[in-house]
Design a protein around this motif. Structure first.
Motif, PDB file in Angstrom:
ATOM      1  N   SER A  59      -0.088  19.962  -1.052  1.00 31.87           N
ATOM      2  CA  SER A  59       1.141  19.739  -0.284  1.00 31.87           C
ATOM      3  C   SER A  59       2.376  20.384  -0.889  1.00 31.87           C
ATOM      4  O   SER A  59       3.351  20.637  -0.196  1.00 31.87           O
ATOM      5  CB  SER A  59       1.397  18.234  -0.152  1.00 31.87           C
ATOM      6  OG  SER A  59       1.806  17.687  -1.403  1.00 31.87           O
ATOM      7  N   GLY A  60       2.392  20.582  -2.179  1.00 33.51           N
ATOM      8  CA  GLY A  60       3.595  21.034  -2.861  1.00 33.51           C
ATOM      9  C   GLY A  60       4.296  19.922  -3.621  1.00 33.51           C
ATOM     10  O   GLY A  60       5.195  20.179  -4.429  1.00 33.51           O
ATOM     11  N   LEU A  61       3.906  18.657  -3.374  1.00 30.81           N
ATOM     12  CA  LEU A  61       4.476  17.538  -4.123  1.00 30.81           C
ATOM     13  C   LEU A  61       3.880  17.478  -5.528  1.00 30.81           C
ATOM     14  O   LEU A  61       2.730  17.873  -5.756  1.00 30.81           O
ATOM     15  CB  LEU A  61       4.199  16.219  -3.400  1.00 30.81           C
ATOM     16  CG  LEU A  61       4.847  16.039  -2.026  1.00 30.81           C
ATOM     17  CD1 LEU A  61       4.318  14.777  -1.357  1.00 30.81           C
ATOM     18  CD2 LEU A  61       6.368  15.974  -2.151  1.00 30.81           C
ATOM     19  N   ILE A  62       4.681  16.934  -6.468  1.00 33.33           N
ATOM     20  CA  ILE A  62       4.244  16.778  -7.856  1.00 33.33           C
ATOM     21  C   ILE A  62       4.078  15.287  -8.139  1.00 33.33           C
ATOM     22  O   ILE A  62       4.996  14.494  -7.891  1.00 33.33           O
ATOM     23  CB  ILE A  62       5.279  17.360  -8.828  1.00 33.33           C
ATOM     24  CG1 ILE A  62       5.508  18.846  -8.557  1.00 33.33           C
ATOM     25  CG2 ILE A  62       4.852  17.139 -10.276  1.00 33.33           C
ATOM     26  CD1 ILE A  62       6.722  19.407  -9.287  1.00 33.33           C
ATOM     27  N   LEU A  63       2.919  14.885  -8.648  1.00 34.60           N
ATOM     28  CA  LEU A  63       2.717  13.493  -9.056  1.00 34.60           C
ATOM     29  C   LEU A  63       3.459  13.261 -10.364  1.00 34.60           C
ATOM     30  O   LEU A  63       3.207  13.945 -11.361  1.00 34.60           O
ATOM     31  CB  LEU A  63       1.225  13.209  -9.239  1.00 34.60           C
ATOM     32  CG  LEU A  63       0.867  11.795  -9.695  1.00 34.60           C
ATOM     33  CD1 LEU A  63       1.180  10.773  -8.600  1.00 34.60           C
ATOM     34  CD2 LEU A  63      -0.615  11.718 -10.082  1.00 34.60           C
ATOM     35  N   PHE A  97      -2.262   1.061  -5.630  1.00 35.94           N
ATOM     36  CA  PHE A  97      -1.668   2.192  -6.347  1.00 35.94           C
ATOM     37  C   PHE A  97      -0.196   2.297  -5.985  1.00 35.94           C
ATOM     38  O   PHE A  97       0.177   2.208  -4.811  1.00 35.94           O
ATOM     39  CB  PHE A  97      -2.344   3.507  -5.957  1.00 35.94           C
ATOM     40  CG  PHE A  97      -3.810   3.590  -6.264  1.00 35.94           C
ATOM     41  CD1 PHE A  97      -4.284   3.391  -7.543  1.00 35.94           C
ATOM     42  CD2 PHE A  97      -4.719   3.882  -5.259  1.00 35.94           C
ATOM     43  CE1 PHE A  97      -5.640   3.471  -7.829  1.00 35.94           C
ATOM     44  CE2 PHE A  97      -6.078   3.970  -5.521  1.00 35.94           C
ATOM     45  CZ  PHE A  97      -6.540   3.766  -6.807  1.00 35.94           C
ATOM     46  N   GLN A  98       0.647   2.500  -6.988  1.00 39.63           N
ATOM     47  CA  GLN A  98       2.021   2.931  -6.768  1.00 39.63           C
ATOM     48  C   GLN A  98       2.143   4.336  -7.353  1.00 39.63           C
ATOM     49  O   GLN A  98       2.051   4.521  -8.565  1.00 39.63           O
ATOM     50  CB  GLN A  98       3.026   1.968  -7.408  1.00 39.63           C
ATOM     51  CG  GLN A  98       3.164   0.669  -6.645  1.00 39.63           C
ATOM     52  CD  GLN A  98       4.349  -0.162  -7.094  1.00 39.63           C
ATOM     53  OE1 GLN A  98       4.953   0.082  -8.143  1.00 39.63           O
ATOM     54  NE2 GLN A  98       4.706  -1.164  -6.298  1.00 39.63           N
ATOM     55  N   LEU A  99       2.317   5.305  -6.471  1.00 35.77           N
ATOM     56  CA  LEU A  99       2.325   6.716  -6.843  1.00 35.77           C
ATOM     57  C   LEU A  99       3.703   7.293  -6.569  1.00 35.77           C
ATOM     58  O   LEU A  99       4.225   7.193  -5.461  1.00 35.77           O
ATOM     59  CB  LEU A  99       1.283   7.481  -6.032  1.00 35.77           C
ATOM     60  CG  LEU A  99      -0.135   6.904  -6.037  1.00 35.77           C
ATOM     61  CD1 LEU A  99      -1.030   7.702  -5.106  1.00 35.77           C
ATOM     62  CD2 LEU A  99      -0.707   6.900  -7.445  1.00 35.77           C
ATOM     63  N   GLN A 100       4.278   7.884  -7.589  1.00 30.42           N
ATOM     64  CA  GLN A 100       5.610   8.484  -7.480  1.00 30.42           C
ATOM     65  C   GLN A 100       5.471  10.007  -7.424  1.00 30.42           C
ATOM     66  O   GLN A 100       4.683  10.601  -8.172  1.00 30.42           O
ATOM     67  CB  GLN A 100       6.455   8.073  -8.689  1.00 30.42           C
ATOM     68  CG  GLN A 100       7.901   8.534  -8.638  1.00 30.42           C
ATOM     69  CD  GLN A 100       8.537   8.405 -10.014  1.00 30.42           C
ATOM     70  OE1 GLN A 100       8.096   9.048 -10.968  1.00 30.42           O
ATOM     71  NE2 GLN A 100       9.561   7.569 -10.123  1.00 30.42           N
ATOM     72  N   PHE A 101       6.228  10.635  -6.530  1.00 29.37           N
ATOM     73  CA  PHE A 101       6.176  12.081  -6.350  1.00 29.37           C
ATOM     74  C   PHE A 101       7.578  12.670  -6.376  1.00 29.37           C
ATOM     75  O   PHE A 101       8.564  11.992  -6.057  1.00 29.37           O
ATOM     76  CB  PHE A 101       5.526  12.448  -5.009  1.00 29.37           C
ATOM     77  CG  PHE A 101       4.176  11.858  -4.801  1.00 29.37           C
ATOM     78  CD1 PHE A 101       3.060  12.386  -5.423  1.00 29.37           C
ATOM     79  CD2 PHE A 101       4.006  10.761  -3.962  1.00 29.37           C
ATOM     80  CE1 PHE A 101       1.803  11.839  -5.223  1.00 29.37           C
ATOM     81  CE2 PHE A 101       2.756  10.205  -3.750  1.00 29.37           C
ATOM     82  CZ  PHE A 101       1.651  10.745  -4.385  1.00 29.37           C
ATOM     83  N   ALA A 102       7.642  13.934  -6.714  1.00 31.97           N
ATOM     84  CA  ALA A 102       8.886  14.705  -6.624  1.00 31.97           C
ATOM     85  C   ALA A 102       8.519  16.133  -6.261  1.00 31.97           C
ATOM     86  O   ALA A 102       7.335  16.500  -6.219  1.00 31.97           O
ATOM     87  CB  ALA A 102       9.645  14.657  -7.946  1.00 31.97           C
TER      88      ALA A 102
END
Length: 426
Positions: free
Chosen positions: A316-320, A379-384
Motif C-alpha cells: 500500500s505504501g504505508l509504513i508499520l 491487534f493495535q497497528l500504527q501506520f505512517a
C-alpha cells in the motif's frame, strides 16, 4: 448417544465434569469428574447427529432453537469446559477439517463485501434496537475491546482507558488535526477526540442507528462545529486527513478487500499523517470465522492472522510503526457484556424473543471462550507514510495518556455527568 458425538467428546474432554442427557433420556458422563457438574440435555437424535457432524455451527444453532437445554450450569459453563479442554483440537478432527476446507472455498462469496453488501451486513447487526445495546454496553456504547489498566477496573473505566490509549497512539501534537474515524460506531471515540484534543473529526458508518445517535450526541455536546458523522463507505471518502483511526471495523472488510482498504487508507492519509487500526485477529495461522458467528451474528466477518494484514500493507505504501497485541482484554470485556446481558435478559426478551436471547447468549459466551482458550487476540497497528512522522521512542504514548487522564473525567462525578449526557442525547 450418537456414536460419533460420543467418540468426539471422549477424545476431547479429559478434565471437568460434563454430563449429557441424550435424545433417549440416557445420561452420559465425560471428563474426570472434577469440579461442578455441567449438564446438557440434547433433546433429539436429530440434534445429536447434527452436532456430531458440524459442532461449530449446530451446537449453537441447536441451543438457539431450543433443541439443546442446560440442566446444570450455563451455556458459558458448557463452552468453557469444552474450549478449555479442546483448544484448537476440535478443528483437527478429519471431518471438521473437511467442513472447514469447504467453508474456505465458499469464503470468497460470503465475504464479497461490495459497498452494497457491506452496508447490508452492518445493518444486520448494528441496526438492532438501540435499547438492546443499552442493556450490556458501557455508558459510552463502546462495542469493541476495552483496555483494562488494572484488575479492579470496571467496564466503564476500561472503555474510557481504551479511548485514551488509542488517542495517545495517534499523537495529537496540535489542535485542529483533520481526523477520519472509519466505522465510528455511536460516536464515542470521535466525540472524545473532539472534546479533549480539539480534533476536527469526520466519523463514517454504514449503520442508520449509529449515525442518528452519534449526530444527536454531537449536537447535545455542542461539538457539531468540529465533530460530524455521516453514512458513507470508506471507499467513497475524500481526504486528505492528518489522522485516521478505525476501531472494530476491519473485521467486516473481508479478506479479498484488504488491498483495497489499505490503498484507500494510503490515499486518504496526509504525507505526515498517522493511522491507528484496532482489530480482532489471530495469533495463529489463518482460519475461518466460527460458523455460528458468521451465519447469525456478523455475516461477511473475518478475523485475520497478522500475516494476512501485513502483505497488503506492504503493497500500500504505508509504513508499520508500532504493534501491540491485547490478549485477554477482550475476554474480560466479553465477560462483562455477558454478565450484564444475563442480568437484564428479561428486558432483551421483551424487545425480541426467547430465540434471540439464546442466540445472543451463545454469541457472547462463545466469543469469550475463544479469547480465553483459542487464538483470538486484538491487534493495535500504527501506520505512517514517513518513517520520521513519529517520535522514535514510545514514551510519547504514555506521556499523552497521562495528560488525557487529567482531562477525560476519570473520576466518578464526571463519569456520572457523561452518563446523563448520553441518556439525554438518546
Amino acid at each position: 448417544m450418537n456414536s460419533l458425538l460420543s467418540f468426539y467428546l471422549r477424545r476431547i474432554v479429559s478434565d471437568g465434569n460434563l454430563l449429557i442427557t441424550d435424545g433417549d433420556g440416557e445420561t452420559h458422563r465425560f471428563g474426570d469428574g472434577a469440579g461442578d457438574p455441567v449438564h446438557i440435555h440434547i433433546k433429539s437424535r436429530a440434534a445429536e447427529r447434527a452436532i456430531a457432524v458440524n459442532p461449530a455451527l449446530k451446537f449453537g444453532e441447536s441451543y438457539m432453537n431450543g433443541a439443546v437445554d442446560m440442566v446444570e450450569g450455563t451455556i458459558y459453563d458448557a463452552l468453557a469446559l469444552i474450549f478449555s479442554n479442546a483448544g484448537n483440537e476440535a478443528s483437527a478432527q478429519p471431518w471438521m477439517r473437511a467442513i472447514e476446507r469447504m467453508r474456505l472455498t465458499w469464503r470468497r462469496f460470503v465475504q464479497h463485501n461490495t459497498p452494497k453488501r457491506a452496508r447490508r451486513n452492518v445493518q444486520h447487526h448494528y441496526d438492532l434496537s438501540a435499547e438492546l445495546y443499552d442493556l450490556f454496553l458501557d455508558i459510552d456504547r463502546q462495542y469493541s475491546c476495552a483496555y483494562f489498566e488494572s484488575p479492579g477496573d470496571d467496564l466503564d473505566q476500561a472503555q474510557l482507558a481504551k479511548k485514551r490509549h488509542v488517542a495517545a497512539k495517534l499523537n495529537f501534537d496540535r489542535p485542529g488535526l483533520k481526523t477520519l474515524d472509519i466505522g465510528c460506531g455511536w460516536g464515542g471515540l470521535g466525540l472524545y477526540l473532539g472534546r479533549h484534543l480539539s480534533a476536527d473529526v469526520t466519523g463514517i458508518t454504514l449503520s442508520d442507528e449509529q449515525h442518528q445517535l452519534a449526530s444527536r450526541r454531537a449536537m447535545k455536546e455542542r461539538l457539531g462545529d468540529r465533530v460530524r458523522f455521516r453514512i458513507e463507505d470508506y471507499r467513497k471518502t475524500e481526504g486528505p486527513f492528518d489522522r485516521i483511526v478505525s476501531v472494530g471495523m476491519f473485521e467486516h472488510v473481508g479478506r479479498d478487500y484488504y488491498d483495497e482498504f489499505f490503498q484507500h487508507a494510503d490515499r486518504l492519509l496526509d504525507k505526515n499523517g498517522v493511522m491507528l487500526l484496532h482489530t480482532i485477529g489471530r495469533y495463529g495461522a489463518p482460519a475461518n470465522t466460527n460458523a455460528f458467528i458468521s451465519r447469525y451474528i456478523f455475516p461477511g466477518g473475518y478475523l485475520p492472522a497478522l500475516s494476512e494484514i501485513m502483505e497488503p500493507v506492504q503493497r500500500s505504501g504505508l509504513i508499520l510503526t508500532d504493534v501491540e497485541v491485547l490478549r485477554l482484554h477482550y475476554a474480560k470485556t466479553l465477560e462483562a457484556w455477558r454478565e450484564r446481558f444475563a442480568e437484564r435478559r428479561n428486558e432483551a426478551k421483551s424487545l425480541y424473543d426467547e430465540r434471540f436471547c439464546r442466540m445472543w447468549e451463545f454469541y457472547l459466551a462463545a466469543s469469550e471462550a475463544a479469547f480465553r482458550w483459542q487464538d483470538c487476540v486484538v491487534f493495535q497497528l500504527q501506520f505512517a507514510k514517513r518513517v520520521d512522522a513519529l517520535p522514535i521512542t514510545r514514551s510519547y504514548m504514555s506521556d499523552a495518556e497521562e495528560r488525557l487522564r487529567q482531562l477525560d473525567g476519570s473520576d466518578p462525578a464526571r463519569t456520572l455527568a457523561r452518563r446523563e449526557c448520553c441518556e439525554a442525547a438518546e
